[in-house]
Design a protein around this motif. Sequence first.
Motif, PDB file in Angstrom:
ATOM      1  N   SER A   1      -5.469   1.608  -0.935  1.00  0.00           N
ATOM      2  CA  SER A   1      -4.477   2.276   0.005  1.00  0.00           C
ATOM      3  C   SER A   1      -3.209   1.810   0.296  1.00  0.00           C
ATOM      4  O   SER A   1      -2.376   2.324   1.296  1.00  0.00           O
ATOM      5  CB  SER A   1      -5.674   2.554   1.352  1.00  0.00           C
ATOM      6  N   GLY A   2      -3.033   0.632  -0.092  1.00  0.00           N
ATOM      7  CA  GLY A   2      -1.756   0.005   0.143  1.00  0.00           C
ATOM      8  C   GLY A   2      -1.806  -0.885   1.543  1.00  0.00           C
ATOM      9  O   GLY A   2      -0.955  -1.399   1.852  1.00  0.00           O
TER      10      GLY A   2
ATOM     11  N   ARG B   1       1.690   7.114   7.590  1.00  0.00           N
ATOM     12  CA  ARG B   1       2.170   7.355   6.151  1.00  0.00           C
ATOM     13  C   ARG B   1       3.427   8.295   6.581  1.00  0.00           C
ATOM     14  O   ARG B   1       4.378   8.220   5.901  1.00  0.00           O
ATOM     15  CB  ARG B   1       1.141   8.194   5.459  1.00  0.00           C
TER      16      ARG B   1
ATOM     17  N   ILE C   1       3.660   4.413  -5.775  1.00  0.00           N
ATOM     18  CA  ILE C   1       3.161   4.481  -4.357  1.00  0.00           C
ATOM     19  C   ILE C   1       3.697   5.770  -3.751  1.00  0.00           C
ATOM     20  O   ILE C   1       2.997   6.247  -2.810  1.00  0.00           O
ATOM     21  CB  ILE C   1       3.689   3.133  -3.799  1.00  0.00           C
TER      22      ILE C   1
ATOM     23  N   GLU D   1      -3.831   7.805  10.320  1.00  0.00           N
ATOM     24  CA  GLU D   1      -3.333   7.338   9.105  1.00  0.00           C
ATOM     25  C   GLU D   1      -2.141   8.319   8.614  1.00  0.00           C
ATOM     26  O   GLU D   1      -1.127   7.846   8.047  1.00  0.00           O
ATOM     27  CB  GLU D   1      -4.325   7.274   7.875  1.00  0.00           C
TER      28      GLU D   1
ATOM     29  N   SER E   1       1.413   8.540  -1.994  1.00  0.00           N
ATOM     30  CA  SER E   1       1.472   8.595  -0.591  1.00  0.00           C
ATOM     31  C   SER E   1       1.815   9.963  -0.251  1.00  0.00           C
ATOM     32  O   SER E   1       1.050  10.546   0.768  1.00  0.00           O
ATOM     33  CB  SER E   1       2.528   7.665  -0.083  1.00  0.00           C
TER      34      SER E   1
ATOM     35  N   ARG F   1      -1.303  11.871  -0.635  1.00  0.00           N
ATOM     36  CA  ARG F   1      -2.277  11.550   0.504  1.00  0.00           C
ATOM     37  C   ARG F   1      -1.969  12.247   1.786  1.00  0.00           C
ATOM     38  O   ARG F   1      -2.910  12.720   2.556  1.00  0.00           O
ATOM     39  CB  ARG F   1      -2.251  10.144   0.592  1.00  0.00           C
ATOM     40  N   ILE F   2      -0.737  12.324   2.123  1.00  0.00           N
ATOM     41  CA  ILE F   2      -0.142  13.258   3.403  1.00  0.00           C
ATOM     42  C   ILE F   2      -0.585  14.591   3.391  1.00  0.00           C
ATOM     43  O   ILE F   2      -1.238  14.878   4.284  1.00  0.00           O
ATOM     44  CB  ILE F   2       1.186  12.796   3.497  1.00  0.00           C
TER      45      ILE F   2
ATOM     46  N   LYS G   1       6.402   6.054   7.536  1.00  0.00           N
ATOM     47  CA  LYS G   1       6.878   5.067   6.750  1.00  0.00           C
ATOM     48  C   LYS G   1       7.495   5.582   5.489  1.00  0.00           C
ATOM     49  O   LYS G   1       8.535   5.276   4.966  1.00  0.00           O
ATOM     50  CB  LYS G   1       5.599   4.268   6.186  1.00  0.00           C
ATOM     51  N   GLN G   2       6.731   6.631   4.964  1.00  0.00           N
ATOM     52  CA  GLN G   2       7.206   7.353   3.599  1.00  0.00           C
ATOM     53  C   GLN G   2       8.180   8.479   3.959  1.00  0.00           C
ATOM     54  O   GLN G   2       9.218   8.636   2.966  1.00  0.00           O
ATOM     55  CB  GLN G   2       6.120   7.983   2.731  1.00  0.00           C
TER      56      GLN G   2
END
Length: 303
Positions: free
Chosen positions: A90-91, A252, A199, A248, A203, A206-207, A255-256
């Motif tokens: 997951s980082g 994300r 990454i 989470e 990500s 994942r979002i 951050k992303q």
Amino acid sequence: MSRAIPAMPLSPAPAAVDLSKVKTLVCEPSLPVRQGIRLALNNVGIRDITEANTFLAAHQACKEGDHDFLVLNQEIEANDSTFIMRELRSGALGRDPFILTVMLLSSREEPKVRSAIDCGPDDLLLIPFAPDQLMNRLRILVERRKPFVVTHDYIGPDRRAAPRPGATSATQFQVPNPVRARGTNLPRDRYDRQKQDSIVAISVERIKRLAATMDWECNALTVSAREGRMTVESTYRSLLKLEQVAGELSARVAKQLGHSTDTIDSLTEMCRRLKVTPNNVAFSDIETITQTSRRISGTYTSR
């Protein structure tokens, strides 16, 4: 009790990949097994080996080390090491979520095997094993690493022979291979760019998956309330899951994507507050959560 791994002759590593440059971390509580693994690694030229025989040492080494290859026992000191693997993928732990990993199992029991598969290692190996088994797995992974897939609760190699009937096919991501990169002298800055690109791509996926899961959980909670099937336990589980997913997602997105997370954070706070007294959750509360979730999912599921 783990048995020592017997020494066996090994064929040389592929000429194109110099395994002597590979940095390896072995997280294994049994000294005889660690010695056997070290012998196997030495026989193919790997000398840069870090060992960890406790759960704390394993976690710390994964957090601070710059390793390419990880051999990780599923259970260390009665602690479940799949937690470490999930954190890596997951980082949330370590420097490289794409570390090439073989997980060791001491049992063929279906729940343990399933748990190991679901945490995202590249391959599994049952103890006891011969050195050539481990190194053959490594060679295969160096040459033909499986692409990764991403869901709301999984990041790791795509192990499916085919999608389940009625299920949509998950997007596959070709991720960098740190062992191959190190063994072929790929410039470090080039590998780091590949790693960062992967990454970001994972990500973003994942979002999308988290947003869709949040919406699904809200819909299920609404249906359960309308049909009179809500219980204190089921309501608590749903609110806890929503809180975790939204938490989470918020991290994300910030951050992303650099987006404001005020709406997501408000949903997290609602779930956290309501799960304190799940027996007092009203249908109006569920409607508010669902409406908020739909606004969020509408923003991110189509990215």
